[in-house]
Design a protein around this motif. Sequence first.
Motif, PDB file in Angstrom:
ATOM      1  N   UNK A 189      63.634  57.477   2.700  1.00  0.00           N
ATOM      2  CA  UNK A 189      63.418  56.466   1.668  1.00  0.00           C
ATOM      3  C   UNK A 189      64.489  56.481   0.601  1.00  0.00           C
ATOM      4  N   UNK A 190      64.699  55.278   0.061  1.00  0.00           N
ATOM      5  CA  UNK A 190      65.574  55.071  -1.086  1.00  0.00           C
ATOM      6  C   UNK A 190      64.657  55.163  -2.303  1.00  0.00           C
ATOM      7  N   UNK A 191      64.883  56.166  -3.156  1.00  0.00           N
ATOM      8  CA  UNK A 191      63.921  56.457  -4.218  1.00  0.00           C
ATOM      9  C   UNK A 191      63.924  55.499  -5.403  1.00  0.00           C
ATOM     10  N   UNK A 192      64.954  54.670  -5.487  1.00  0.00           N
ATOM     11  CA  UNK A 192      65.193  53.848  -6.689  1.00  0.00           C
ATOM     12  C   UNK A 192      63.955  53.119  -7.198  1.00  0.00           C
ATOM     13  N   UNK A 193      63.222  52.488  -6.305  1.00  0.00           N
ATOM     14  CA  UNK A 193      62.101  51.668  -6.753  1.00  0.00           C
ATOM     15  C   UNK A 193      60.735  52.309  -6.489  1.00  0.00           C
ATOM     16  N   UNK A 194      60.728  53.647  -6.295  1.00  0.00           N
ATOM     17  CA  UNK A 194      59.460  54.377  -6.152  1.00  0.00           C
ATOM     18  C   UNK A 194      59.231  55.269  -7.373  1.00  0.00           C
ATOM     19  N   UNK A 195      57.955  55.398  -7.771  1.00  0.00           N
ATOM     20  CA  UNK A 195      57.602  56.367  -8.807  1.00  0.00           C
ATOM     21  C   UNK A 195      57.381  57.719  -8.128  1.00  0.00           C
ATOM     22  N   UNK A 196      58.343  58.121  -7.294  1.00  0.00           N
ATOM     23  CA  UNK A 196      58.269  59.407  -6.622  1.00  0.00           C
ATOM     24  C   UNK A 196      57.357  59.389  -5.403  1.00  0.00           C
ATOM     25  N   UNK A 197      57.118  60.591  -4.854  1.00  0.00           N
ATOM     26  CA  UNK A 197      56.293  60.735  -3.651  1.00  0.00           C
ATOM     27  C   UNK A 197      54.811  60.510  -3.933  1.00  0.00           C
ATOM     28  N   UNK A 198      54.306  61.200  -4.949  1.00  0.00           N
ATOM     29  CA  UNK A 198      52.866  61.406  -5.106  1.00  0.00           C
ATOM     30  C   UNK A 198      52.088  60.201  -5.619  1.00  0.00           C
ATOM     31  N   UNK A 199      50.947  59.910  -4.971  1.00  0.00           N
ATOM     32  CA  UNK A 199      50.049  58.841  -5.431  1.00  0.00           C
ATOM     33  C   UNK A 199      49.680  59.049  -6.888  1.00  0.00           C
ATOM     34  N   UNK A 200      49.602  57.965  -7.630  1.00  0.00           N
ATOM     35  CA  UNK A 200      49.298  58.040  -9.052  1.00  0.00           C
ATOM     36  C   UNK A 200      47.969  57.354  -9.329  1.00  0.00           C
ATOM     37  N   UNK A 201      47.324  57.801 -10.391  1.00  0.00           N
ATOM     38  CA  UNK A 201      45.985  57.290 -10.718  1.00  0.00           C
ATOM     39  C   UNK A 201      45.998  55.784 -10.965  1.00  0.00           C
ATOM     40  N   UNK A 202      47.050  55.296 -11.587  1.00  0.00           N
ATOM     41  CA  UNK A 202      47.081  53.874 -11.945  1.00  0.00           C
ATOM     42  C   UNK A 202      47.659  52.980 -10.847  1.00  0.00           C
ATOM     43  N   UNK A 203      47.829  53.540  -9.642  1.00  0.00           N
ATOM     44  CA  UNK A 203      48.300  52.714  -8.530  1.00  0.00           C
ATOM     45  C   UNK A 203      49.768  52.375  -8.594  1.00  0.00           C
ATOM     46  N   UNK A 204      50.582  53.192  -9.296  1.00  0.00           N
ATOM     47  CA  UNK A 204      52.024  52.982  -9.305  1.00  0.00           C
ATOM     48  C   UNK A 204      52.546  52.978  -7.861  1.00  0.00           C
ATOM     49  N   UNK A 205      53.700  52.377  -7.665  1.00  0.00           N
ATOM     50  CA  UNK A 205      54.298  52.305  -6.325  1.00  0.00           C
ATOM     51  C   UNK A 205      54.905  53.664  -5.969  1.00  0.00           C
ATOM     52  N   UNK A 206      54.265  54.380  -5.049  1.00  0.00           N
ATOM     53  CA  UNK A 206      54.793  55.680  -4.622  1.00  0.00           C
ATOM     54  C   UNK A 206      54.942  55.687  -3.102  1.00  0.00           C
ATOM     55  N   UNK A 207      55.748  56.632  -2.606  1.00  0.00           N
ATOM     56  CA  UNK A 207      55.980  56.733  -1.170  1.00  0.00           C
ATOM     57  C   UNK A 207      54.680  57.088  -0.452  1.00  0.00           C
ATOM     58  N   UNK A 208      53.951  58.056  -1.017  1.00  0.00           N
ATOM     59  CA  UNK A 208      52.705  58.497  -0.388  1.00  0.00           C
ATOM     60  C   UNK A 208      51.705  57.341  -0.274  1.00  0.00           C
ATOM     61  N   UNK A 209      51.624  56.534  -1.321  1.00  0.00           N
ATOM     62  CA  UNK A 209      50.681  55.410  -1.322  1.00  0.00           C
ATOM     63  C   UNK A 209      51.084  54.352  -0.293  1.00  0.00           C
ATOM     64  N   UNK A 210      52.380  54.029  -0.225  1.00  0.00           N
ATOM     65  CA  UNK A 210      52.853  53.014   0.741  1.00  0.00           C
ATOM     66  C   UNK A 210      52.625  53.495   2.169  1.00  0.00           C
ATOM     67  N   UNK A 211      52.912  54.781   2.404  1.00  0.00           N
ATOM     68  CA  UNK A 211      52.766  55.328   3.754  1.00  0.00           C
ATOM     69  C   UNK A 211      51.281  55.371   4.147  1.00  0.00           C
ATOM     70  N   UNK A 212      50.439  55.764   3.202  1.00  0.00           N
ATOM     71  CA  UNK A 212      49.000  55.830   3.470  1.00  0.00           C
ATOM     72  C   UNK A 212      48.441  54.446   3.795  1.00  0.00           C
ATOM     73  N   UNK A 213      48.880  53.442   3.075  1.00  0.00           N
ATOM     74  CA  UNK A 213      48.426  52.065   3.327  1.00  0.00           C
ATOM     75  C   UNK A 213      48.821  51.624   4.738  1.00  0.00           C
ATOM     76  N   UNK A 214      50.072  51.926   5.134  1.00  0.00           N
ATOM     77  CA  UNK A 214      50.529  51.520   6.477  1.00  0.00           C
ATOM     78  C   UNK A 214      49.744  52.277   7.553  1.00  0.00           C
ATOM     79  N   UNK A 215      49.539  53.587   7.358  1.00  0.00           N
ATOM     80  CA  UNK A 215      48.786  54.388   8.336  1.00  0.00           C
ATOM     81  C   UNK A 215      47.356  53.883   8.474  1.00  0.00           C
TER      82      UNK A 215
END
Lengths: 252, 252
Positions: free
Chosen positions: B19-45
């Motif tokens: 992943x290109x990190x520029x537009x992610x709030x990092x890996x870890x899912x955040x309470x307020x639903x910020x765009x994170x890698x973990x959240x995007x991957x979990x949604x796709x899975x």
Amino acid sequence: MADYAPPPDHQRLYLEIQYLGTHFQGWQMQAKGERTVQAELHTALSRFAEAHVPVACGRTDTGVHAENMPVHVDVKNLRVPISKLKRALNAHLPEDLSVLKAEEARTGFHARFSCKWRAYRYDLLLCEERRPLYETRALRVPYVLNLKQMEEAAALLIGEHDFRAFATQEERQTRRIIYGCHLEHSGVHLSVHIRGESFLRHQIRAIIGTLLLIGSGRQTLSEFEVLLQGKNRAEAGPNVKPHGLHFLGAGY
Amino acid sequence: MADYAPPPDHQRLYLEIQYLGTHFQGWQMQAKGERTVQAELHTALSRFAEAHVPVACGRTDTGVHAENMPVHVDVKNLRVPISKLKRALNAHLPEDLSVLKAEEARTGFHARFSCKWRAYRYDLLLCEERRPLYETRALRVPYVLNLKQMEEAAALLIGEHDFRAFATQEERQTRRIIYGCHLEHSGVHLSVHIRGESFLRHQIRAIIGTLLLIGSGRQTLSEFEVLLQGKNRAEAGPNVKPHGLHFLGAGY
């Protein structure tokens, strides 16, 4: 050399610039005011002098990047010391365009006509799936390539040939000299390096398109050799997309 | 190993992602639903199975990139053959996130706890002026650096040390082992490669900040050596910006 002199009362500046081509409609100013590198650079220069339109070593197409593009421009009444011009211009240029060097051009210098060679690199990604870190600037090829065959074809390009089959809407004569062409391969990354005296319109993108035909077994080396004798455009491969093409630099 | 087994009726998948990190709030899912890698991957899975939250080898911060990040995820009722899962996920993931590999995890595998080493690269640009082709993913340093001093400091990092002075808000013990650290330099490009068993929060960004103090003569090698004995955070250099940091890969 006299023909290349600046107009009376003008001085000729030598610049080296770098740009990310993604959001430019190429180098050349357009009638409708599209965003081009030449137009942005001319606007910035006009803040500090009466500036003619800048002349680049090579006129890159929409989406093509430049690592180090030599440029000359004739100016009158330059209002900043030349030692501070680089910083002054960069303060007014957009994020995707930067001046790396700015100095007085040597006598008789012309960015286009004095140039002895131009070097380009075309970047490819050899993988099926997206590579977010790389593919905005490299063409992804999802099928298997025979790199050995492509290397042999690259070697055949070296020397003087009639590149008519690799040009688009070209009115100049079509014989050109290529000084060097080789592949660099590491993991999923493949770069094709090409250095020549000068290039026809879309020549490098058509060469890469044809190398891909060879790499995928759809064209033979002997068919490729025949193409280099001045065949029709339709017998070579298609132009690949511009976003993998990088103008690297030039020699004078 | 038994602790690392998936829940009953679940299978554990092994993924490698880029992943290109520029537009992610990092890996870890955040309470307020910020765009994170973990959240995007979990949604796709979740389109293809009942999926637990995926576990990464390392949790990258906002803006940090990943070349090849190992991940495991426990799923139930997977609805596509595992041989087609990579393509299925990539069809639903955004442009800046991609699955490079998807397969069944080997028995007892845990992306975080089974990991033996993690490798990172921090990219720097040694020049005064903007470099539009590179600086979105590298930190520009406009002052002169003594690379020889920095190389000597890099060598001092190798081995086991108390990295307390290089950590931010860290509650774990602060001794860590670094297996390798070296510089690669070419023209304006400088990369610092670091490989270690595991890293503290912001450890690499603080190490790079401190190497820059050394390179600019604001800290000596002997002061640096003392820092590696468990000093206060305030005595090391500041954390450099995250956009130059690339997670390269891990070993198991």
